[in-house]
Design an enzyme around this catalytic site. Structure first.
Site, PDB file in Angstrom:
ATOM      1  N   TYR B 128       0.831  -1.215   0.000  1.00  0.00           N
ATOM      2  CA  TYR B 128       0.000   0.000   0.000  1.00  0.00           C
ATOM      3  C   TYR B 128       0.870   1.272   0.000  1.00  0.00           C
ATOM      4  O   TYR B 128       0.858   2.041  -0.949  1.00  0.00           O
ATOM      5  CB  TYR B 128      -0.896   0.010   1.244  1.00  0.00           C
ATOM      6  CG  TYR B 128      -2.270  -0.591   1.024  1.00  0.00           C
ATOM      7  CD1 TYR B 128      -2.448  -1.691   0.190  1.00  0.00           C
ATOM      8  CD2 TYR B 128      -3.389  -0.074   1.652  1.00  0.00           C
ATOM      9  CE1 TYR B 128      -3.705  -2.254  -0.009  1.00  0.00           C
ATOM     10  CE2 TYR B 128      -4.650  -0.625   1.462  1.00  0.00           C
ATOM     11  CZ  TYR B 128      -4.797  -1.710   0.628  1.00  0.00           C
ATOM     12  OH  TYR B 128      -6.031  -2.248   0.443  1.00  0.00           O
ATOM     13  N   GLU B 244      -9.380  -4.201   8.450  1.00  0.00           N
ATOM     14  CA  GLU B 244      -8.166  -4.173   9.269  1.00  0.00           C
ATOM     15  C   GLU B 244      -8.499  -3.629  10.662  1.00  0.00           C
ATOM     16  O   GLU B 244      -7.786  -3.861  11.626  1.00  0.00           O
ATOM     17  CB  GLU B 244      -7.128  -3.278   8.578  1.00  0.00           C
ATOM     18  CG  GLU B 244      -5.723  -3.437   9.091  1.00  0.00           C
ATOM     19  CD  GLU B 244      -4.800  -2.333   8.551  1.00  0.00           C
ATOM     20  OE1 GLU B 244      -3.622  -2.369   8.877  1.00  0.00           O
ATOM     21  OE2 GLU B 244      -5.284  -1.433   7.824  1.00  0.00           O
ATOM     22  N   ASN B 384      -2.360   8.781  14.135  1.00  0.00           N
ATOM     23  CA  ASN B 384      -3.345   9.311  15.080  1.00  0.00           C
ATOM     24  C   ASN B 384      -3.804  10.715  14.698  1.00  0.00           C
ATOM     25  O   ASN B 384      -4.923  11.112  15.003  1.00  0.00           O
ATOM     26  CB  ASN B 384      -2.772   9.282  16.503  1.00  0.00           C
ATOM     27  CG  ASN B 384      -2.779   7.862  17.070  1.00  0.00           C
ATOM     28  OD1 ASN B 384      -3.006   6.887  16.334  1.00  0.00           O
ATOM     29  ND2 ASN B 384      -2.558   7.740  18.365  1.00  0.00           N
TER      30      ASN B 384
END
Lengths: 374, 398, 374, 398
Positions: B128, B244, B384
């Protein structure tokens, strides 16, 4: 009140920054991984007379005050140099202050940078308790027999002389009854396991299996070493905090550059306000750390209680800031900040190990409370 | 509202526990407990044991050979296996590619690849991320140009976890430069043994080559390895990312980490007492434990909604952020707990059966590597920062 | 495992939210400032039968479980209602659990919302120590004489009945020897100073200067009240944390609206990434608080140690989050967030007082450690 | 490097201390110690005492009747007066307007207004902020249109601290709508007794009407009340903001607050021991004390550079942020320290000599009002968010 460096210290700082900026190459660091230091850089530092800044004029140096240490160690940290200058300070000053005439010869060599030293004090069960010494020294004939184990002795395998603490009387956690001994390299009965450290450099586990020493190996008065050890650790704390300060400056410089150049979603990530504010927080905290280091360096010669209050205040604050800076620098870099190839990594690791030596932020917060209440 | 598990769920938990007692090799759980390295063979051995029981693919439907568990059952399984220090199930084939093939793959692809995943015939890795893209996954630069019945692939992927063990990689590749960046992406399966594929390890802060760069130099990939339609790969990629997200909170890891931290804090001595009796250190453990108690319930709230058929939205972003922060704090406290023992870095000691033992107690040796390695938790899988932006936009509508 | 509200609770929540959303007007709040509550709202809540949700069926109510409390108090907090429902819970449940037949009559009235209650337990020197009771009750003839002082008794001046704790034996900090008494309004010898509270509502300082009570005033067994008091406080902690949760939801809703509408430097301030991320942090922490409240409400009926671990965990976590939310909500609003005229103010004040009742975040962190070690 | 004060500085400190011993009325220091309200007369009384000594305007040059102190001397004076609980010097005339008039005012303006400030003939307030502008000061909407030898002022100012005591207000007004927002601003002195000026108090969280809205409805201001040139007011405003920055760290307030907090924590009992012996509460005090020790040195570094003639740049932004965060944490801990006593809100008790005494110990009564009121510290004078942006741009060049 004056926060300017003296001309001499300014010169030392400039010279060190210039020299280390060139000398600490990937090759030098690679070489240091197996031996714990780069002989070239050690020689270079000796040539500059850096060791002299760690000792007072009385001791044959040209410095020795808190702000001398600050200048030297901030630059070592800034460059990420792994050479065992902190061990020279720790052990060398103990010898300088407690040694007899013969022992003092080592100081002269240390000032020249001609010897390497180590201080073997920590033990498997001592953690950060300075007074916890289980290694025992017993009189045998004219001399002494040492039995025990010393742990995570930085530069222990490489040192030409090791200052070893051992208990000559008292209970395992008494302040009274701790003595120091000076062991030359290769003394029989010493078993050394050498290993690398996360922050760079090497340390050793040392087993003293009935090591026989002559009477002249005793350093200072028998059983009275605690005060000197505490003083030495105060100096070393100032030094390692200055080192961390330098490493933080580099981490923030790398981060600043990265924020300006790295683009994501079409613009430099430094244009994202959330990162701007976090970078500003990082800066503010680094200034706090700088002031804390100044406070400690300026009070190293103060009375014991004042000095130790600053030791704990500074180690607490710098420990907290070091963690913040290491973690935020990695986070703002993203994946690249976690790789061994990029320069940030070794500074982040160095900062993350600050808490492991001489007491972590939590330990010193509790100690600060106790000192204030006393 | 009811916080207790049903009788069926309790029975299932008991069954999992019995299975682990009987079938999890002590050699593997010892490695987990001590934080030693797991080899490729270790993972394969554990996969095979699970597959024999039909539990390797908990999230796959039964018709594809999976266990067909719902979210609560998967949660229980994860809790128990983590607590038992079992190796994790390597997610690339099972948790990532499998669901994509089941949803978007052709019958032929499903029939060929899915059994191979279960049987361990292929070790998959994920293609990815690309250099310089970070969390901006749609900026795919690796190209696949059609040439007869092949695609010719050129470019580079990075952060490929355990790519050194893999023989297959599923990739996002650019098959068109027209339209929005998301529109020209395809989902391609590439054999890493094909000429032109090179893997270069990236050593991380902890000294481990956990991730890799993968280079593609005129690699010829048969067109039947295209999943779904050309230029529709972004849809499949997003579907994969959602999948995921199961266990994104990492409650099991956090619980195991906390138990380990407490054990160490009982063994380490400070000032002549166990470290855990130091009021300030005990308070730090308590703070993270209290955080974890709350987060575990948030996780169950999401899991329970998922089991009832609701798709988790931005809640999983909240779990990602809080879950990783908690695990990182546990790692930091563990490093702190071992004191000076965190400094020695003896890489060989992390190898089971090595001649080079750890310096200090064996519980100390992995504290620093784990602390350093898990800085990744807040970076990968959508940093995050990206998660917070999602939360602000999706829930707060800012 | 199930995190859905039952149909009954869902109806209660919807009804309360609708009613309070309309009833808690500036006028109602203004009226409550001098009297501690709005009689209209109290009547409205009674009409809805809200008090019944605080009591079990055995006690004449229709609820009484943790999640019943959660529903009621979250809505009171969300609306910022100041009516003394928490005091009804605290004192009413004590009477329901310990009272004899005569005393139980009060419970029936409470379920109807026809009486107001208060629990006078805290004292000038007790802070958060539940077992510290210096007020003494001595037998005199058939009855009792109470002497002492009770502090910050919420709703003390307004209550029709006050449950008062007093020591009938033991030392000031013993768990054994604490008894409860039921005092009707206007009992001779009670001196009450009524005053407003920062969070809204009223409290009182109560001086008991040799108050004579009949034998029937004793509530439950002599000297054995501690367990009931601790249980009552666990329930009250769940309730006040649910209340804080509701207030946080309102604070974040106000902040979200403000971020969307307020423009600065040419765009809505909610477009600034730093504020977006802080708003996201706020949200994440509110979800943590919600889970903590669920944990406590779900364990109110568990064994004592499990329950109390959740009491301290939840009060610690919600206390921390309440401070964060109050301060961040004000900060993101800027000046307007500090004014009495804007609605946020009363929610921020309410949240900032959460720590002052039933133990603050630090107190409960220490208590959690002690409970875990036990 | 030398952390100690010079002999001259020590002597100056001793002189200030002696002066405070002799001249600071106990009635005033008691109010400060207890956190009771100060009246307009209290401030005026203290100003007059200082003025008699020549110490009212520490930062003014001697030729204007100031003390001519350098930054270190001002720092010492502030430390000592705060520690002695003296009333603060009301800054609007002395710290803000004075320097602007001295630098940009005409000779006539200086001769007329400066002595009146020293003598307390005028009470000035500040007309900078406007509704909806927040930290964006340049978005001035209040207009001043020239009409003969007057300006006609219309508009509204807000957050005007102690405007209820003031008879004069210095204002930023818009005299031109051309060019950038900063270019059409002028600096005008307005008599608040003039027709068309209305003051409306704004009650804050702590129940106090500390700030005000000020409305201007066709207020006629003589042109001689224009400071400097028309449309150049932004320059003067920025100069003023820099001057406002002396003592921005608030070290004196923080030290006094910390001492008060410790005193309370020694008196309050928890679990049968003084609260200060609770390890976790003691740690919280220690953390803020350690922060303050460092910040005080950062402040001295800036002060010392300023005394040597260097203009403080973004450093003052750092001091603003850290200084306010520390003071707010001390306020929060003080509220925490008084426990349930923080709940009663008896406004009358804050009035010295009121019949209504405090509920609980007198040290408790101002804890909550101060905590609530000081939320302003991170909002006003350029919010902490604005300061962080300045730091990021000025120092990090982001």
């Amino acid at each position: 009140m004056n926060f300017q460096l003296t001309e001499e210290r300014q010169m030392l700082q400039d010279g060190l920054r210039r020299y280390l900026g060139e000398a600490v190459t990937p090759q030098a660091l690679e070489a240091a991984q197996t031996t714990g230091m780069s002989p070239d850089i050690w020689a270079g530092l000796s040539e500059m007379g850096v060791a002299g800044a760690l000792f007072t004029e009385d001791q044959g140096g040209f410095g020795g005050a808190g702000f001398d240490l600050m200048v030297v160690f901030e630059e070592l940290g800034r460059a990420g140099a792994v050479e065992p200058m902190l061990e020279l300070l720790l052990a060398g000053r103990l010898v300088a202050e407690l040694g007899d005439e013969t022992q003092q010869e080592i100081v002269a060599q240390a000032v020249e940078g001609a010897v390497q030293l180590a201080f073997a004090h920590g033990e498997p069960a001592s953690r950060f308790d300075l007074e916890r010494v289980e290694t025992r020294a017993e009189r045998s004939g004219d001399g002494w027999t040492l039995t025990g184990r010393k742990s995570v002795v930085v530069n222990g395998a490489q040192a030409d002389h090791i200052v070893v603490s051992a208990r000559t009387s008292g209970d395992v956690a008494d302040r009274d009854g701790i003595s120091l001994f000076l062991l030359p390299k290769g003394t029989a009965g010493i078993e050394i396991r050498d290993y690398p450290l996360s922050q760079g450099g090497h340390a050793a586990e040392i087993v003293l299996d009935g090591v026989t020493l002559p009477a002249g190996a005793l350093l200072g008065a028998e059983g009275q070493a605690f005060e000197a050890i505490e003083t030495a650790q105060a100096r070393a704390t100032a030094a390692i905090c200055a080192d961390a300060l330098g490493a933080m400056e580099t981490a923030r410089a790398l981060t600043g550059d990265y924020l300006k150049t790295r683009k994501q979603f079409g613009q430099p990530i430094g244009k994202f306000q959330a990162l701007q504010h976090r970078a500003a927080d990082m800066l503010i905290e680094i200034e706090q750390a700088r002031s804390a280091v100044i406070n400690l360096c300026g009070h190293l010669e103060a009375d014991r209680d004042t000095r130790e209050i600053h030791v704990s205040a500074t180690k607490h604050l710098v420990g907290k800031v070091a963690r913040l800076v290491a973690e935020e620098a990695i986070q703002m870099h993203g994946g690249i900040g976690m790789t061994e190839e990029y320069d940030l990594g070794r500074f982040a690791r160095r900062l993350s190990m600050l808490d492991q030596r001489f007491g972590d932020a939590t330990f010193h917060l509790g100690r600060f409370v106790r000192l204030r209440a006393a | 509202m009811d916080l207790s598990f049903t009788e069926e769920q309790k029975a299932f938990r008991a069954e999992v526990r019995r299975f682990l007692d009987e079938k999890l090799p002590k050699r593997l759980s010892d490695k987990g407990r001590l934080g030693q390295r797991l080899t490729k063979q270790d993972y394969e051995e554990w996969h095979a044991i699970l597959n024999e029981k039909g539990w390797l693919a908990g999230n796959w439907p039964k018709e594809h050979g999976g266990a067909g568990w719902n979210a609560v059952e998967r949660h229980i399984f994860e809790e128990e296996t983590t607590a038992a220090h079992a190796p994790r199930i390597v997610p690339f084939g099972l948790a990532m590619l499998g669901p994509v093939l089941q949803k978007f793959g052709s019958k032929e692809q499903q029939d060929y690849w899915l059994p191979r995943i279960l049987n361990g015939d292929d070790w998959w890795c994920q293609g990815y991320s690309e250099p310089g893209a970070g969390s901006d996954l749609a900026s795919v630069k690796t190209t696949a140009e059609r040439d007869g019945d092949h695609y010719v692939v050129n470019g580079q992927k990075t952060w490929t976890t355990l790519g050194q063990y893999a023989n297959m990689i599923f990739c996002l590749v650019r098959t068109s430069k027209e339209g929005k960046p998301q529109e020209g992406i395809s989902f391609l399966l590439v054999d890493m043994n094909d000429p032109g594929v090179t893997v270069r390890p990236i050593v991380l802060l902890d000294g481990e080559p956990e991730v890799n760069e993968v280079f593609f130099d005129n690699v010829r990939v048969p067109v039947e390895n295209l999943v779904g339609e050309e230029n529709k790969g972004w849809t499949y990629a997003k579907y994969l990312l959602t999948h995921e997200r199961t266990n994104i909170a990492g409650v099991g890891f956090a619980n195991a980490g906390l138990a380990n931290l407490k054990r160490i804090a009982r063994l380490e001595q400070s000032g002549g007492r166990p470290l855990i009796e130091d009021p300030l250190f005990a308070a730090k453990i308590a703070e993270v434990e209290i955080s974890l108690m709350a987060m575990a319930t948030t996780n169950l709230r999401v899991v329970s909604a998922a089991a009832a058929g609701q798709a988790p939205g931005a809640e999983s972003s909240m779990l990602k952020v809080k879950g990783t922060v908690i695990r990182q704090e546990i790692n930091a406290l563990t490093k702190q707990a071992v004191g000076p023992w965190a400094m020695p870095f003896v890489s060989e000691a992390l190898e089971a059966g090595s001649n080079e033992g750890p310096v200090g107690p064996s519980y100390a040796m992995s504290a620093t590597p784990h602390y350093l390695n898990n800085r990744k938790l807040s970076i990968y899988g959508g940093s995050n920062e990206v998660q917070k932006t999602i939360i602000a936009k999706a829930i707060l509508e800012l």
